[in-house]
Motif scaffolding. Structure first.
Motif, short mmCIF file in Angstrom:
data_model
loop_
_atom_site.label_atom_id
_atom_site.label_comp_id
_atom_site.label_asym_id
_atom_site.label_seq_id
_atom_site.Cartn_x
_atom_site.Cartn_y
_atom_site.Cartn_z
N ALA A 44 91.65 106.62 23.43
CA ALA A 44 92.57 107.47 22.67
C ALA A 44 93.95 106.83 22.56
CB ALA A 44 92.67 108.85 23.35
N LEU A 45 94.40 106.19 23.62
CA LEU A 45 95.72 105.54 23.58
C LEU A 45 95.75 104.40 22.56
CD1 LEU A 45 96.52 105.46 27.41
CD2 LEU A 45 97.82 106.67 25.65
N ARG A 46 94.61 103.81 22.29
CA ARG A 46 94.55 102.73 21.30
C ARG A 46 94.30 103.26 19.89
NH1 ARG A 46 90.09 99.91 22.30
NH2 ARG A 46 89.38 100.98 24.16
N HIS A 47 94.12 104.58 19.76
CA HIS A 47 93.86 105.18 18.45
C HIS A 47 94.70 106.44 18.26
CE1 HIS A 47 90.27 102.67 19.18
NE2 HIS A 47 90.23 102.56 17.87
N LEU A 48 95.97 106.32 18.55
CA LEU A 48 96.84 107.49 18.45
C LEU A 48 96.99 107.97 17.00
CD1 LEU A 48 99.64 106.63 21.05
CD2 LEU A 48 97.78 108.27 21.27
N PHE A 101 76.54 110.86 26.15
CA PHE A 101 76.80 112.26 25.80
C PHE A 101 77.96 112.49 24.82
CE2 PHE A 101 75.02 112.42 30.15
CZ PHE A 101 73.84 113.07 29.85
N TYR A 102 78.77 111.45 24.57
CA TYR A 102 79.97 111.68 23.76
C TYR A 102 79.95 110.93 22.44
CZ TYR A 102 82.15 113.94 27.78
OH TYR A 102 82.45 114.80 28.81
N GLY A 103 78.89 110.26 22.13
CA GLY A 103 78.77 109.62 20.83
C GLY A 103 79.53 108.32 20.68
N PHE A 104 79.98 107.73 21.77
CA PHE A 104 80.68 106.45 21.68
C PHE A 104 79.67 105.30 21.61
CE2 PHE A 104 84.16 109.00 23.16
CZ PHE A 104 85.31 108.35 22.71
N ALA A 105 80.10 104.22 20.97
CA ALA A 105 79.32 102.98 20.97
C ALA A 105 80.05 101.97 21.86
CB ALA A 105 79.18 102.44 19.56
N ALA A 106 79.30 101.02 22.37
CA ALA A 106 79.88 100.04 23.30
C ALA A 106 81.05 99.29 22.67
CB ALA A 106 78.80 99.07 23.76
N HIS A 107 80.91 98.93 21.38
CA HIS A 107 81.98 98.14 20.74
C HIS A 107 83.26 98.94 20.54
CE1 HIS A 107 81.73 100.03 16.74
NE2 HIS A 107 80.44 100.14 16.98
N GLU A 108 83.18 100.28 20.60
CA GLU A 108 84.40 101.08 20.50
C GLU A 108 85.19 101.05 21.81
OE1 GLU A 108 83.97 104.86 17.89
OE2 GLU A 108 82.11 104.67 19.04
N ASN A 137 91.40 124.35 16.08
CA ASN A 137 90.69 125.39 15.32
C ASN A 137 89.86 124.81 14.17
OD1 ASN A 137 91.56 128.18 16.36
ND2 ASN A 137 93.49 127.05 16.24
N ARG A 138 90.04 123.53 13.87
CA ARG A 138 89.31 122.97 12.72
C ARG A 138 88.49 121.72 13.07
NH1 ARG A 138 94.38 123.62 10.30
NH2 ARG A 138 94.69 121.37 10.41
N ALA A 139 88.84 121.05 14.13
CA ALA A 139 88.19 119.76 14.42
C ALA A 139 86.69 119.94 14.64
CB ALA A 139 88.82 119.14 15.67
N LEU A 186 86.19 116.78 18.77
CA LEU A 186 86.67 117.39 20.02
C LEU A 186 86.19 116.59 21.24
CD1 LEU A 186 86.07 121.19 19.27
CD2 LEU A 186 88.28 120.03 19.49
N LEU A 187 84.97 116.07 21.15
CA LEU A 187 84.44 115.29 22.28
C LEU A 187 85.25 114.03 22.54
CD1 LEU A 187 80.54 115.44 21.89
CD2 LEU A 187 81.95 116.54 23.62
N ARG A 188 86.02 113.60 21.58
CA ARG A 188 86.81 112.38 21.75
C ARG A 188 88.21 112.67 22.26
NH1 ARG A 188 84.84 107.27 18.76
NH2 ARG A 188 82.60 107.69 18.81
N VAL A 189 88.53 113.92 22.51
CA VAL A 189 89.84 114.27 23.06
C VAL A 189 89.79 114.12 24.57
CG1 VAL A 189 91.52 116.13 23.37
CG2 VAL A 189 90.30 115.88 21.19
N PRO A 190 90.66 113.29 25.15
CA PRO A 190 90.66 113.14 26.62
C PRO A 190 90.83 114.48 27.32
CG PRO A 190 92.02 111.45 25.62
CD PRO A 190 91.65 112.41 24.51
N GLY A 191 89.99 114.73 28.28
CA GLY A 191 90.07 115.98 29.03
C GLY A 191 89.15 117.07 28.52
#
Length: 431
Positions: free
Chosen positions: A317-321, A290-297, A329-331, A336-341
């Motif tokens: 996210a901690l590995r991609h700060l 549902f969030y568009g991630f791939a396994a290798h990410e 307002n722009r993302a 947005l789906l990649r923002v924790p929470g």
């Protein structure tokens, strides 16, 4: 074995079925027909859950716990000294109809041990589904297990009567399957999955041309993986899962923490089942679907296993700060789906709301966006919401801080109007 009283066999075979978790019921829609009984809705039938998370809303039962196989991890293995029982197809049909009429259940989940041969057992399962559909005119939900090694013609028949079919892949690699389940070649599991995938695609195409065309397993197929019985990494499991979703279009992959139920020197010695690992794998699975991630990410050679301290999205996210903070307002929606929470519902609300207003922290709270984790990765109107320097150690400390409110893991209210809190991610999958 049929000499045992019905109630006693029911107790034995219901208990033997509890380790099979792949019993989701959503995804199938069938309206009531004149003279028939029941229907299914695409939103899924009602679920109830036991304290350990097992689904009990369906009539979940084994046809038999007699099994010719000797899989090391299985309670029903041939060499295990346990009470054995078997139902006849007539008895399962009668129980299903009686329970359904009393509103005890809303569907049937039928699995089995393998008795005599794969084909003989598969024929018995199909006989139950056929009698329910054709003799009892039962329109309710049916999930049938496919027996590894069954004839392809029988697999095709099963999907004509069932809403969902599944076959358990059990272990991630060919080597592990050969070690713990030597009677089940990997091809006996993968080949039926490929066949079902093709038949589902064919059925959908036929129904586009003619709504009267017969359906094949309209709720798709699923499978189950045992976690922790063999040494595969989370990366191997998640990569396999991604392949099953992409290449075989599985509806769901379920993960079952290994529970020692028998003594066998091929099995690891575990005190508690690896439930937290199972939970993290479900979270990673959610990110794939549902969030568009791939396994290798999520995992790679340097990090082959999920971090048990953080959910997989926070860990990513901690590995991609360098990608954060993002301006709410722009993302783009995918960002947005990649923002924790921020889960799917929150991201959709944000995208809708900012068409008509500029969002700040107050507006996000009004939308029901849970900011406990998300605030460290967001700016709103150019203002950073985290209040701390966006660096690794400090941020990890904040994310690991216990929530102010106690975790709410009770059953969600059917008509609840308030958004689910972040702690309910175990139930909702929102990350």
């Amino acid at each position: 074995m049929t000499a045992l009283p019905l109630e006693q066999r029911l107790e034995i075979l219901a208990d033997s079925a509890k380790y099979d978790v792949s019993c989701s019921s959503s995804g199938s829609s069938r309206t009531a027909r004149p003279g028939g009984l029941g229907n299914t809705a695409s939103g899924g039938i009602c679920h109830t859950w036991t304290a350990d998370g097992r689904c009990i809303s369906l009539f979940k039962i084994l046809l038999t716990n007699v099994c010719m196989y000797d899989c090391a991890y299985c309670l029903n293995r041939r060499s295990n000294d346990i009470p054995r029982a078997t139902f006849t197809p007539d008895e399962i049909v009668a129980l299903t109809m009686n329970f359904y009429r009393r509103n005890y259940i809303e569907g049937l989940f039928l699995s089995t041990g393998v008795i005599r041969s794969a084909d003989y057992t598969m024929e018995l399962l199909i006989d139950v589904a056929r009698r329910l559909r054709e003799q009892e005119r039962f329109n309710g939900y049916i999930h049938l297990k496919l027996v590894p090694g069954a004839d392809p013609l029988l697999v095709a028949q099963a999907g004509r009567y069932a809403d969902r079919v599944s076959i358990n892949i059990e272990l991630p690699t060919r080597h592990s399957l050969a070690l713990l389940a030597p009677d089940k070649p990997r091809e006996s599991v993968i080949n039926p999955m490929r066949q079902v995938s093709g038949l589902i695609v064919e059925s959908r195409a036929n129904r586009k041309e003619s709504p009267r065309a017969s359906r094949f397993a309209p709720a798709g197929q699923s499978t189950q993986l045992i976690v922790g019985a063999t040494p595969e990494s989370d990366r191997e499991i998640i990569t396999l899962t991604e392949g099953l979703y992409k290449r075989l279009e599985l509806k769901r992959v379920y993960y079952s923490a290994f529970v020692p139920v028998s003594d066998d020197n091929r099995l690891p010695t575990l005190a508690p089942p690896p439930l937290l690992r199972e939970h993290r794998l479900y979270q990673a699975d959610w990110l794939l679907r549902f969030y568009g991630f791939a396994a290798h990410e999520l995992l790679d050679d340097e990090r082959p296993n999920l971090d048990m301290r953080f959910d997989p999205k926070s860990d990513w996210a901690l590995r991609h700060l360098e990608l954060f903070p993002v301006e709410v307002n722009r993302a783009e929606y995918e960002v947005l789906l990649r923002v924790p929470g921020i889960g799917v519902r929150s991201a959709q609300r944000i995208v809708q709301a900012r068409r008509v207003t500029r969002l700040g922290e107050a507006e996000l709270k009004k939308l029901g966006v849970v900011l406990r984790r998300a605030r460290y990765f967001l700016t709103a109107g150019g203002r950073y919401l985290g209040g701390i320097r966006l660096d690794g150690p400090r941020l990890m400390e904040r994310l690991l801080a216990p929530a102010r409110r106690p975790a709410r893991l009770d059953q969600l209210e059917l008509f609840a109007t308030t958004p689910a809190p972040a702690d309910a991610s175990a139930l909702t999958g929102e990350l």
